[in-house]
Design an enzyme around this catalytic site. Structure first.
Site, PDB file in Angstrom:
ATOM      1  N   LYS A 313       0.825  -1.217   0.000  1.00  0.00           N
ATOM      2  CA  LYS A 313       0.000   0.000   0.000  1.00  0.00           C
ATOM      3  C   LYS A 313       0.857   1.265   0.000  1.00  0.00           C
ATOM      4  CE  LYS A 313      -4.387  -1.958   1.313  1.00  0.00           C
ATOM      5  NZ  LYS A 313      -5.410  -2.245   2.312  1.00  0.00           N
ATOM      6  N   ARG A 348      -3.522 -10.164   4.700  1.00  0.00           N
ATOM      7  CA  ARG A 348      -3.939 -10.169   3.288  1.00  0.00           C
ATOM      8  C   ARG A 348      -2.787  -9.588   2.462  1.00  0.00           C
ATOM      9  NH1 ARG A 348      -6.198  -6.793  -0.418  1.00  0.00           N
ATOM     10  NH2 ARG A 348      -7.799  -7.648  -1.794  1.00  0.00           N
TER      11      ARG A 348
HETATM   12  N1  HH2 Z   1      -7.516  -3.855   0.790  1.00  0.00           N
HETATM   13  C1  HH2 Z   1      -7.868  -3.828  -0.500  1.00  0.00           C
HETATM   14  C2  HH2 Z   1      -8.941  -4.601  -0.976  1.00  0.00           C
HETATM   15  N2  HH2 Z   1      -9.636  -5.394  -0.136  1.00  0.00           N
HETATM   16  N3  HH2 Z   1     -10.015  -6.227   2.033  1.00  0.00           N
HETATM   17  C3  HH2 Z   1      -9.714  -6.241   3.335  1.00  0.00           C
HETATM   18  N4  HH2 Z   1     -10.414  -7.012   4.191  1.00  0.00           N
HETATM   19  N5  HH2 Z   1      -8.676  -5.498   3.855  1.00  0.00           N
HETATM   20  C4  HH2 Z   1      -7.924  -4.695   3.061  1.00  0.00           C
HETATM   21  O1  HH2 Z   1      -6.997  -4.020   3.580  1.00  0.00           O
HETATM   22  C5  HH2 Z   1      -8.224  -4.643   1.659  1.00  0.00           C
HETATM   23  C6  HH2 Z   1      -9.303  -5.438   1.173  1.00  0.00           C
HETATM   24  C7  HH2 Z   1      -7.091  -2.974  -1.447  1.00  0.00           C
HETATM   25  O2  HH2 Z   1      -6.013  -3.683  -1.998  1.00  0.00           O
HETATM   26  P1  HH2 Z   1      -6.040  -4.429  -3.415  1.00  0.00           P
HETATM   27  O3  HH2 Z   1      -7.084  -5.475  -3.475  1.00  0.00           O
HETATM   28  O4  HH2 Z   1      -4.674  -4.930  -3.682  1.00  0.00           O
HETATM   29  O5  HH2 Z   1      -6.324  -3.261  -4.451  1.00  0.00           O
HETATM   30  P2  HH2 Z   1      -7.616  -2.776  -5.235  1.00  0.00           P
HETATM   31  O6  HH2 Z   1      -8.638  -2.357  -4.270  1.00  0.00           O
HETATM   32  O7  HH2 Z   1      -7.086  -1.634  -6.067  1.00  0.00           O
HETATM   33  O8  HH2 Z   1      -8.095  -3.918  -6.088  1.00  0.00           O
END
Ligand code: HH2
Length: 370
Positions: A313, A348
């Site tokens: 992040k 995660r």
């Molecule tokens: N962060 C993201 C998405 N889903 N779910 C939980 N429970 N906790 C988190 O910190 C979290 C999440 C954001 O990261 P990412 O999926 O890599 O990116 P994007 O939202 O751009 O798909």
């Protein structure tokens, strides 16, 4: 009889308790802030008169002001436990202490699999279903207990994806991975997507809106009886990074998670299947993210396993200077280590192989070598 709520504003443990909770002796001296407005006079008098316990108004320690009515109780845990047997209004406080002090379970990894064109880190890499399924297999082989499949980016500034589009992205991937025995979690805010994914074999729902985006989501999870991740977000993805402010970010996130957990339970979700997540990067500045990570042990007082998503992040980039998300793996390992030491049970992450190494070292630091 009034029950005294453990403060939504803080469960403040002595610095010693911020070390691995498992090392805390049972007779440790504890400090807890709580909302004393419902305290019965007899209980208050018993606390005031107790030789080993001190009760005083909470004095903020630099992380924002707390509202009037907050008291701090300080003393040996055992003395409070004994008192709680005579004064049941203290039972909620004791429960929160016990949750915060109980040893966390072994940390496990959730691998991130975004079937999106625009996710901040892996956007576009796994939009092709075959590539996504292959990545899901890789994540499992590297040590992921769950593979978290998402079809809508929730990065800062992202808009919503139409339900049909999200379904078309994720369902073939969930279907194929579940058929191979992979434990799939569905990362969605939408009940129709969660329903179709559960029908296709997903076993857990991960909702970054904690059931606020779609009112049908909590009843659906209640009906299916699956685990549910409730994450705190300081607003909608499109606008959440526009000037986020908190008086005490840990207290406010704790309060919000407690309220969302209560809403889930009221909708029929099994409390034992709830997982709570402070939502790193969701409507938070650098200092908010750091406070949440430093004070993670306080969130354990909520009594549910904690999931934390720090992987690649932007706060990590701010600290390490790595501009590209894929260059933030070392910084992610450091943050993951802090999460494990703070009692997180689910991490995660995108880089499951490397983080599995970090987690095994962090776990030994926390629990001792086995
Ligand atoms: N962060 C993201 C998405 N889903 N779910 C939980 N429970 N906790 C988190 O910190 C979290 C999440 C954001 O990261 P990412 O999926 O890599 O990116 P994007 O939202 O751009 O798909």
């Amino acid at each position: 009889m009034t029950r005294v709520a453990p403060s939504p504003h803080a469960l403040r443990l002595q610095p010693r308790a911020l070390l691995p909770p498992i090392a805390l002796p049972r007779d440790a001296r504890l400090t807890v802030a709580f909302d004393a407005t419902g305290l019965e006079p007899a209980t208050r008098a018993a606390l005031d008169a107790h030789p080993d316990l001190a009760l005083a108004p909470f004095v903020p320690r630099g992380e924002g002001e707390l509202p009037a009515g907050e008291l701090v109780l300080e003393g040996p845990a055992e003395a409070v436990e004994a008192l709680a047997r005579e004064h049941p209004t203290l039972a909620a406080l004791v429960e929160a202490w016990e949750a915060a002090l109980s040893p966390p379970g072994p940390p496990r990894l959730m691998g991130v699999l975004n079937v999106t064109p625009d996710s901040f880190s892996d956007g576009g890499r796994f939009l092709d279903p075959d590539a996504a399924v292959e990545q899901g297999r890789r994540l499992r082989a590297e040590g992921a207990t769950w593979v978290d499949v998402g079809g809508e980016s929730t990065r800062p500034g992202a808009g919503t994806v139409p339900t049909e589009e999200e379904l078309a992205r994720v369902i073939p991937v969930v279907d194929a991975l579940a058929a191979e025995g992979v434990d799939v979690s569905i990362d969605t805010r939408k009940a129709p997507v969660a329903r179709a994914a559960l029908d296709a074999g997903a076993r857990m729902v991960n909702d970054v809106s904690a059931g606020t985006h779609d009112e049908d989501l909590l009843p659906l999870v209640a009906e299916r009886g699956c685990p549910l991740v409730l994450m705190h977000a300081g607003g909608e993805p499109a606008t959440m990074q526009h000037d986020p402010r908190y008086r005490d970010v840990v207290a406010e996130v704790a309060s919000s998670l407690r309220e969302r957990a209560a809403a889930a339970v009221a909708a029929g979700v099994d409390p034992a299947r709830l997982v709570l997540d402070p939502g790193i990067g969701f409507g938070k500045r650098l200092e908010h993210n750091l406070s949440l990570l430093r004070r993670l042990p306080e969130l354990r007082s909520l009594g549910a396993p904690l999931l934390v998503g720090v992987s690649r992040k932007s706060f990590i980039g701010r600290l390490s200077g790595a501009e590209r998300p894929q260059d933030r793996v070392g910084g992610t390992a450091a943050a993951v280590t802090a999460c494990v030491l703070g009692g997180a049970e689910i991490l995660r992450v995108h880089d499951v192989g490397v983080m599995a190494e970090a987690v095994s070292v962090a776990r030994a630091l926390r629990d001792g070598a086995r």
